[in-house]
Design an enzyme around this catalytic site. Structure first.
Site, PDB file in Angstrom:
ATOM      1  N   ARG A 137       0.831  -1.199   0.000  1.00 46.88           N
ATOM      2  CA  ARG A 137       0.000   0.000   0.000  1.00 46.88           C
ATOM      3  C   ARG A 137       0.873   1.260   0.000  1.00 46.88           C
ATOM      4  O   ARG A 137       0.565   2.248  -0.668  1.00 46.88           O
ATOM      5  CB  ARG A 137      -0.941  -0.003   1.202  1.00 46.88           C
TER       6      ARG A 137
ATOM      7  N   CYS B  29      -1.322   6.090   8.955  1.00 51.35           N
ATOM      8  CA  CYS B  29      -1.760   4.789   8.429  1.00 51.35           C
ATOM      9  C   CYS B  29      -2.851   5.073   7.405  1.00 51.35           C
ATOM     10  O   CYS B  29      -2.746   6.025   6.634  1.00 51.35           O
ATOM     11  CB  CYS B  29      -2.223   3.866   9.555  1.00 51.35           C
TER      12      CYS B  29
END
Length: 276
Positions: free
Chosen positions: A178, A237
């Protein structure tokens, strides 16, 4: 074991006391990242529901899990019957996943005696310790606790300014895929990638079988990214949950100058700062 963490066996003994700790179940259902454990609705004896999604986040914010306003946080804590000096233990049903978010919310608001159940509910069940079905009913306080505004949050603008004039190192807790943009985001409409200048420490790297790794091992992982305990480090995050795992890990490793990019990658993309 660090004062931040408490083991299942230690907590079980403390729950037998005349004045046991307040136990808060901060499990986060419907996560696209981690499987739900277990599925029969059991929780720890006396556990109160610490609802991150619907209560302990700003429902008016455009981003999920956003830090609630101070007055809303005070009211929510008062409804759970939490006083500022209560002994509190937070946990979740995945080992270590969303409970660090509850730990961060409470400690940064001024609660003085908060610990995290290392291993969470799975670790508790592995010891064959007692459980209950469903949450206990809280006893609200007549007057909500007086809390402080969270001093650790950095905004999108702070992160943008940090690119040109670095004041902190931004550490992204998402997976390497990611972070690089090679793996899809859980929200399919969001691109992958990362904030320029950020480094990557996937939150799973500081855990082992649902427990935190040793302080020495965590410190090594942070050193490998060029960080030392004297540095100002901010964590990010997807939406502010797993960044708090790295927050707790950094505390275990002796880091003290910590911040949290509360909106994280979601806020960065939605602000229009992302350039693919």
């Amino acid at each position: 074991m660090s004062d931040i963490l408490i083991s299942a066996l230690d907590l079980n003994e403390r729950l037998k006391r005349v004045n046991p700790p307040r136990v808060l179940d901060a499990s986060l259902p419907n996560s696209p990242i981690a499987s739900f454990v277990p599925e029969d609705g059991c929780t720890l004896p006396g556990a109160l529901e610490f609802d991150i999604e619907r209560v302990f986040s700003d429902q008016s914010a455009p981003f999920p899990h956003t830090l609630p306003a101070l007055d809303a946080l005070q009211q929510a804590c008062g409804q759970l019957g939490l006083s500022i000096d209560d002994e509190i233990v937070v946990f979740d049903n995945r080992g270590v996943f969303s409970a660090p978010r509850a730990y961060w919310l409470l400690t940064q608001a001024g609660f003085t005696n908060v610990r995290l159940l290392d291993g969470g509910l799975p670790g508790w069940l592995a010891q064959s310790l007692p459980v209950q079905q469903g949450y206990s009913e809280p006893t609200p306080l007549a007057t909500p606790p007086v809390l402080k505004a969270n001093p650790s949050v950095v905004s999108v603008d702070d992160v943008q300014a940090n690119i040109a004039a670095p004041r902190f190192t931004l550490v992204d807790a998402r997976s390497a895929g990611r972070f690089s943009g090679q793996a899809p985001e859980p929200r399919p409409e969001f691109p992958g990638g990362h904030v320029p200048g950020a480094c990557n420490l996937p939150f799973g790297d500081v855990l082992e079988n649902g427990y935190f790794k040793s302080a020495e091992e965590i410190a090594r992982l942070l050193r490998d990214r060029g960080l030392s305990p004297a540095d100002h480090v901010a964590f990010s995050c997807g939406s502010g949950i797993t960044a708090c795992i790295l927050w707790v890990a950094a505390e275990l490793a002796g880091f003290e100058h910590l911040s949290l990019f509360d909106g994280s990658w979601t806020a960065w993309v939605m602000s229009g700062r992302y350039q693919g």
